[in-house]
Design an enzyme around this catalytic site. Structure first.
Site, PDB file in Angstrom:
ATOM      1  N   GLU A 125       4.029   2.400  -6.671  1.00 52.36           N
ATOM      2  CA  GLU A 125       4.207   1.984  -5.269  1.00 52.36           C
ATOM      3  C   GLU A 125       5.592   1.382  -5.050  1.00 52.36           C
ATOM      4  O   GLU A 125       6.271   1.680  -4.065  1.00 52.36           O
ATOM      5  CB  GLU A 125       3.123   0.991  -4.857  1.00 52.36           C
ATOM      6  CG  GLU A 125       1.708   1.558  -4.856  1.00 52.36           C
ATOM      7  CD  GLU A 125       1.588   2.855  -4.093  1.00 52.36           C
ATOM      8  OE1 GLU A 125       2.345   3.077  -3.134  1.00 52.36           O
ATOM      9  OE2 GLU A 125       0.746   3.693  -4.464  1.00 52.36           O
ATOM     10  N   HIS A 137       0.890  15.231  -3.716  1.00 52.20           N
ATOM     11  CA  HIS A 137       0.261  14.655  -4.912  1.00 52.20           C
ATOM     12  C   HIS A 137      -0.229  15.729  -5.870  1.00 52.20           C
ATOM     13  O   HIS A 137      -0.734  15.419  -6.940  1.00 52.20           O
ATOM     14  CB  HIS A 137      -0.916  13.759  -4.519  1.00 52.20           C
ATOM     15  CG  HIS A 137      -0.511  12.523  -3.792  1.00 52.20           C
ATOM     16  ND1 HIS A 137      -0.398  12.478  -2.424  1.00 52.20           N
ATOM     17  CD2 HIS A 137      -0.148  11.300  -4.248  1.00 52.20           C
ATOM     18  CE1 HIS A 137      -0.005  11.266  -2.060  1.00 52.20           C
ATOM     19  NE2 HIS A 137       0.156  10.533  -3.140  1.00 52.20           N
TER      20      HIS A 137
HETATM   21 ZN   LIG Z   1       2.848   7.868  -4.214  1.00 54.20          ZN
END
Ligand SMILES: [Zn+2]
Lengths: 353, 101
Positions: free
Chosen positions: A165, A266
């Site tokens: 993050e 992703h």
């Molecule tokens: Zn990410």
């Protein structure tokens, strides 16, 4: 910044004079690590046993952890600031420690003070939402859910997730890779790379001993899976009745063409992830040195387009490896071979002199 | 008539789908009212945010793609209602689609 002006030999001398001028010496050591932009990068043989990082950390993190209290209102109540004692709330204290580990990698290895390189506070909110199965970067802070308790056990307990993050924040302040399709998958990839390196650096793991897993702590025991993703073996992280099978491709031939997930960011990140892990293992030693440094060079080079595709990124990593370690270096060869193995087309090699 | 919500993205990149047969619901009129109140035409997705969910909501000929942060008002009401009405199906890989080229 001073390191653009002060010649490196002088910095080295100031850095060595730590007893007399501790502050100046620390700053000079940091500048040396950052590398003077005007100075051509040294070409030297890569020695895996040699760590180029210096032992002390002149910059300090400025952490602020808030508690969203099960709501979706951000930031929530500020519960732990820099230097304050542990609260006893695991999510709060794990986030605090993880942000410290992440700051340490960027600072000590890459000479970068926080997300923006200028000591920006590291802010996180925990206990976001109810049964919230996610963690994200909202442009100002990291936000962590507690999970639903059935599939996900929480996110703040995973150092690779925290590093991931925060690395989105670093990307936002450097290459600004657009978060969709191939450039979005590269954004995800870079976040996985530095998320994994945060853990490897904190545990002192070599490329050989590292797990190369992202989010190994987030699933409950009920889930058949090791982690959210495997950088070394994309597509093998989980295979579960409820979750299905890890969908990440490991080769460019299997690139997933979709509009979902902002264009499969992703999913397709598995391809460059594997290229990085293979390159790091071929180079040997600590991945935050060598190959990790090459990736960081590309990120801050100003040469990476916001809408870059895999092939352009791959070429930049090879060029950066050559610039830092030399044409015939083991690092440059490892980076090239990593991309070739996952099928991303790269420019022909320059002949070694 | 089915209303379909597909949630993708998030840190884990998992795909979850909910499908409700509106006509078969005991409160079908309420569903109709809610579906009519949605601003389908003005819904445009904003710049994506790292690791937040993306919602694709479709019903008959209508379709809207919204970021998690845009899921407010009647959109939030609809998604909450859909999620309370049916169990999701998860399929980790998105369905194959014909190449646009
Ligand atoms: Zn990410």
């Amino acid at each position: 910044m001073p390191y653009a002006i002060v010649p490196p030999y002088l910095l080295r001398r100031v850095a060595a004079a730590g007893d007399h001028y501790p502050t100046a010496a620390a700053a000079a050591r940091r500048s040396l690590r950052a590398g003077a932009p005007s100075e051509p990068a040294p070409v030297r043989p890569f020695d895996p046993s040699q760590s180029y990082a210096l032992p002390d950390s002149p910059s300090q993190p400025d952490r602020r952890i808030s508690d969203a209290g099960g709501t979706t209102r951000l930031p929530g109540r500020l519960v732990r600031r820099e230097g304050e004692r542990a609260t006893g709330d695991e999510a709060v204290d794990d986030a605090y420690d993880g942000l410290g580990d992440t700051h340490r990698l960027f600072d000590q290895v890459y000479g970068r003070d926080s997300i923006d390189g200028r000591g920006m506070p590291l802010e996180a909110s925990v206990h976001y939402g109810r049964d919230y199965d996610n963690a994200f970067w909202d442009g100002a802070r990291m936000v962590f859910g507690d999970g639903d308790g059935e599939v996900f056990a929480g996110f703040a307990n995973s150092l690779t997730v925290i590093g991931h993050e925060l690395s989105h924040g670093v990307v936002e302040h450097t290459a600004r890779l657009r978060y969709e399709y191939q450039s979005g998958a590269l954004n995800e990839h870079v976040a996985d790379v530095f998320g994994s390196l945060v853990e490897q650096y904190a545990r002192g793991q070599s490329a050989e001993t590292a797990s190369w897993l992202v989010g190994a702590e987030v699933f409950t025991d009920a889930v058949e899976g090791r982690a959210l993703r495997s950088m070394l073996e994309p597509g093998t992280a989980y295979d579960d009745d409820v979750l299905g099978r890890d969908p990440q491709p490991a080769h460019f031939d299997d690139f997933i063409d979709t509009d979902e997930d902002n264009g499969g960011v992703h999913l397709n990140s598995g391809i460059p992830n594997r290229a990085f892990a293979l390159a790091a293992r071929a180079a040997g030693g600590f991945a935050w040195e060598g190959v990790g440094r090459v990736w960081y060079d590309v990120l801050v080079s100003g040469e990476l387009a916001e809408n870059a595709k895999f092939a352009a990124f791959a070429d930049l990593t090879i060029a950066a490896a050559v610039r830092r370690y030399g044409v015939g270096s083991a690092i440059a060869a490892a980076v090239r071979s990593g991309w070739e193995t996952v099928g991303v087309p790269v420019a022909a090699a320059e002949p070694a002199r | 008539m089915d209303v379909v919500v597909v949630r993708s993205g998030g840190l884990a990149g998992l795909r979850t789908e909910w499908r409700v047969d509106v006509g078969a619901q005991p409160d079908a009129d309420e569903w109709d009212g809610l579906l009519r109140s949605l601003p389908w035409r003005t819904a445009t997705s904003t710049a994506p945010t790292p690791d937040r969910y993306v919602y694709r909501i479709s019903c008959a000929s209508h379709e809207a793609t919204l970021g998690e942060g845009q899921l407010t008002g009647p959109w939030r009401s609809l998604v909450d209602r859909v999620q309370q009405t049916v169990e999701p199906t998860r399929r980790s890989r998105p369905p194959a689609r014909p190449r646009s080229r």
